[in-house]
Design a protein around this motif. Structure first.
Motif, mmCIF file in Angstrom:
data_model
loop_
_atom_site.group_PDB
_atom_site.id
_atom_site.type_symbol
_atom_site.label_atom_id
_atom_site.label_comp_id
_atom_site.label_asym_id
_atom_site.label_seq_id
_atom_site.Cartn_x
_atom_site.Cartn_y
_atom_site.Cartn_z
ATOM 1 N N VAL A 1 0.865 -1.098 0.225
ATOM 2 C CA VAL A 1 -0.237 0.127 -0.076
ATOM 3 C C VAL A 1 0.682 1.259 -0.111
ATOM 4 N N ALA A 2 2.166 1.310 0.684
ATOM 5 C CA ALA A 2 2.916 2.370 0.655
ATOM 6 C C ALA A 2 3.535 2.848 -0.507
ATOM 7 N N TRP A 3 3.928 1.615 -1.478
ATOM 8 C CA TRP A 3 4.188 2.036 -2.459
ATOM 9 C C TRP A 3 3.042 2.551 -3.805
ATOM 10 N N VAL A 4 2.012 1.720 -3.510
ATOM 11 C CA VAL A 4 0.698 2.509 -4.327
ATOM 12 C C VAL A 4 0.495 3.893 -4.127
ATOM 13 N N MET A 5 0.315 4.131 -2.776
ATOM 14 C CA MET A 5 0.152 5.934 -2.451
ATOM 15 C C MET A 5 1.298 6.721 -3.065
ATOM 16 N N GLY A 6 2.482 6.274 -2.628
ATOM 17 C CA GLY A 6 3.753 6.998 -2.903
ATOM 18 C C GLY A 6 3.802 7.149 -4.720
ATOM 19 N N GLY A 7 3.526 5.959 -5.377
ATOM 20 C CA GLY A 7 3.724 5.958 -6.787
ATOM 21 C C GLY A 7 2.540 6.586 -7.644
ATOM 22 N N ILE A 8 1.425 6.581 -7.151
ATOM 23 C CA ILE A 8 0.389 7.287 -7.818
ATOM 24 C C ILE A 8 0.500 8.838 -7.624
ATOM 25 N N ALA A 9 1.063 9.177 -6.448
ATOM 26 C CA ALA A 9 1.515 10.599 -6.064
ATOM 27 C C ALA A 9 2.302 11.311 -7.192
ATOM 28 N N ILE A 10 3.355 10.297 -7.403
ATOM 29 C CA ILE A 10 4.324 10.628 -8.255
ATOM 30 C C ILE A 10 4.083 10.870 -9.788
ATOM 31 N N ILE A 11 2.922 9.904 -10.054
ATOM 32 C CA ILE A 11 2.849 9.792 -11.386
ATOM 33 C C ILE A 11 1.797 10.693 -11.782
ATOM 34 N N PHE A 12 0.682 11.147 -10.705
ATOM 35 C CA PHE A 12 -0.292 12.447 -11.007
ATOM 36 C C PHE A 12 0.414 13.699 -10.866
ATOM 37 N N ALA A 13 1.684 13.712 -10.080
ATOM 38 C CA ALA A 13 2.297 14.946 -10.135
ATOM 39 C C ALA A 13 2.974 15.133 -11.509
ATOM 40 N N ILE A 14 3.395 14.167 -12.092
ATOM 41 C CA ILE A 14 4.216 14.245 -13.351
ATOM 42 C C ILE A 14 3.175 14.620 -14.348
ATOM 43 N N ILE A 15 1.745 14.116 -14.190
ATOM 44 C CA ILE A 15 0.821 14.449 -15.203
ATOM 45 C C ILE A 15 0.432 15.710 -14.916
ATOM 46 N N SER A 16 0.326 16.326 -13.766
ATOM 47 C CA SER A 16 -0.257 17.610 -13.615
ATOM 48 C C SER A 16 0.564 18.803 -14.150
ATOM 49 N N MET A 17 2.083 18.096 -14.073
ATOM 50 C CA MET A 17 3.098 19.388 -14.293
ATOM 51 C C MET A 17 3.102 19.349 -15.924
ATOM 52 N N ALA A 18 3.117 18.038 -16.539
ATOM 53 C CA ALA A 18 3.158 18.132 -17.958
ATOM 54 C C ALA A 18 1.944 19.005 -18.672
ATOM 55 N N ALA A 19 0.773 18.650 -17.771
ATOM 56 C CA ALA A 19 -0.567 19.355 -18.258
ATOM 57 C C ALA A 19 -0.166 20.960 -18.404
ATOM 58 N N ASP A 20 0.416 21.479 -17.280
ATOM 59 C CA ASP A 20 0.570 22.811 -17.193
ATOM 60 C C ASP A 20 1.562 23.214 -18.275
ATOM 61 N N SER A 21 2.717 22.443 -18.564
ATOM 62 C CA SER A 21 3.727 23.045 -19.357
ATOM 63 C C SER A 21 3.461 22.763 -20.864
#
Length: 451
Positions: A25-45
């Motif tokens: 579960v720890a990796w699921v939460m951390g991994g999803i956070a990283i993926i959606f942070a990258i998606i959000s920054m890419a959408a911004d850029s």
């Protein structure tokens, strides 16, 4: 619907879906956070979609994780875990079981009542559910089966009583809850005490009624001895060490002598001395308890770090505003909204562990409840009672599998499922009582801190 809301909903749905993938579960939460942070920054850029998550926002995760690891309150977690594991090795439960069985031996359902009292004392001295359920199962189920007790009653009693430790202080769940939503752990300990005792009293009432209505399913042992002064003295001798440890830990908190963190150290030392007095302490035991404490603590802190990253990104996407808007937009009164939250929490408990619900769901709904004007300590204890039920509800009811792993031959999973059903209903009755009589939770904290 804005892109922020779409990403927030997708992120939460991805979390729920990946929980069933088998990844930690720890990796699921951390991994999803990283993926959606990258998606959000890419959408911004790339698409000029202003979402609000950039490198400056993501970098906040570092000091937040540092704050988690240096949090003085969370020092109580390894201490309470050590305390529980050491008590498991000390042999006090065996003494309690033998002597209390003599005290209640001539009462129908007396052996099940004995298991409940032993479980209550274990709950007030340790919050390790796995250890409590396994210990009660090993000691209590064969004893009840030998005397002709119903398999369902034996299994239901062990599972439900073993989960009391997650609610009755000192509870590691309450420590985590207090940390996540900024409440005093001492207030939560005080508030949860009477609801925990209420549940234990409801269990005992049900067992006694069950024994009265179905005598053949909870018979009086044929060789039950009469209660004598010697029996009472033996019970007192067995109870005093555990009661003394409970008073040292909870008494020091309730009377303002020590903080929960300081009291956890007292508890760890007291459990070690208790094991030493019973002749159960050795270098082997110290090493095993230390290793198990380290593994359990590392597991909890990994979850805390993953949850910190997950909640940071979800909040950046506007997830908290989305949850608040959804809840306050329901066509219910404030009381109806709280009931809705508790119902959803109960249903999520069928599929999610209490840790995920504590780390993700509670921080999202607690501000909404506070804004509606409800006492947050009261609501948090209600939430905790809901999460206790999650240990008993299939398919993710861990207490059921702890029992099945050590149950004697003849105990089927169907016996365990049927056995816990009445106790789940009892817990819902207890939840309803606490919901309508808030003073059960709020009276003790208000009295303890009254001038």
């Amino acid at each position: 619907m804005e892109i922020n809301e779409i990403l927030a909903i997708t992120m939460f749905a991805s979390f729920i879906g990946l929980l069933f993938s088998g990844f930690p579960v720890a990796w699921v939460m951390g991994g999803i956070a990283i993926i959606f942070a990258i998606i959000s920054m890419a959408a911004d850029s790339w698409f000029d979609a202003f979402i609000g998550i950039d490198w400056n926002y993501v970098s906040i995760a570092v000091p937040r994780m540092w704050d988690v690891m240096t949090n003085w309150v969370l020092v109580a977690l390894p201490m309470f875990v050590f305390m529980g594991l050491m008590l498991d090795r000390s042999g006090v439960a065996e003494d309690l079981m033998v002597n209390l069985a003599r005290l209640f031996g001539r009462v129908r359902g007396g052996l099940a009542v004995t298991v409940t009292f032993v479980g209550l004392l274990l709950a007030a001295s340790t919050g390790i559910i796995g250890a409590s359920v396994v210990l009660l199962a090993v000691l209590g189920v064969p004893l009840m089966m030998r005397e002709g007790y119903s398999k369902e009653l034996a299994c239901g009693t062990v599972c439900s009583t073993g989960t009391l430790g997650i609610l009755i202080p000192p509870s590691i769940m309450l420590v985590m809850m207090g940390d996540r939503i900024g409440l005093s752990v001492g207030d939560l300990f005080l508030g949860a005490l009477f609801p925990g005792l209420l549940l234990a009293a409801l269990y005992v009432t049900y067992i006694m009624l069950y024994g009265f209505m179905r005598p053949h399913a909870a018979p009086v042992p044929k060789d039950a001895e009469k209660v004598s002064i010697q029996v009472l003295l033996n019970v007192l001798k067995a109870v005093l060490p555990t009661a003394g440890l409970i008073m040292a830990v909870l008494g020091s908190i309730f009377f303002g002598i020590a903080t929960p963190t300081e009291a956890s150290g007292v508890g760890a030392l007291g459990a070690t001395l208790l094991a030493m007095s019973k002749g159960r302490l050795s270098l082997q035991v110290l090493r095993e308890v230390g290793q198990e404490t380290t593994k359990t603590t590392a597991f909890i802190f990994a979850l805390l770090l993953g949850a910190t990253a997950f909640s940071l990104v979800l909040r950046g996407l506007g997830g908290d505003e989305l949850i608040e808007g959804t809840l306050t937009g329901l066509p219910f009164s404030p009381t109806g909204i709280v009931i809705c939250i508790l119902v959803v929490t109960f249903l999520l408990g069928f599929f999610l562990d209490w840790i995920e619900l504590t780390l993700i769901i509670l921080p999202l709904v607690a501000p909404v409840v506070a804004n509606l004007g409800f006492d947050l300590v009261w609501f948090t204890v209600l939430f905790a009672v809901c999460l206790q039920t999650s240990f008993l509800t299939p398919p993710v009811g861990f207490a059921l599998f702890y029992l099945k792993g050590v149950a004697p031959q003849g105990i089927q999973l169907s016996n365990i499922y049927r056995g816990v059903l009445p106790f789940i209903l009892i817990q819902l009755i207890g939840l309803t009582i606490v919901f309508y009589w808030q003073g059960i939770v709020t009276w003790l904290p208000a009295t303890a801190y009254a001038p």
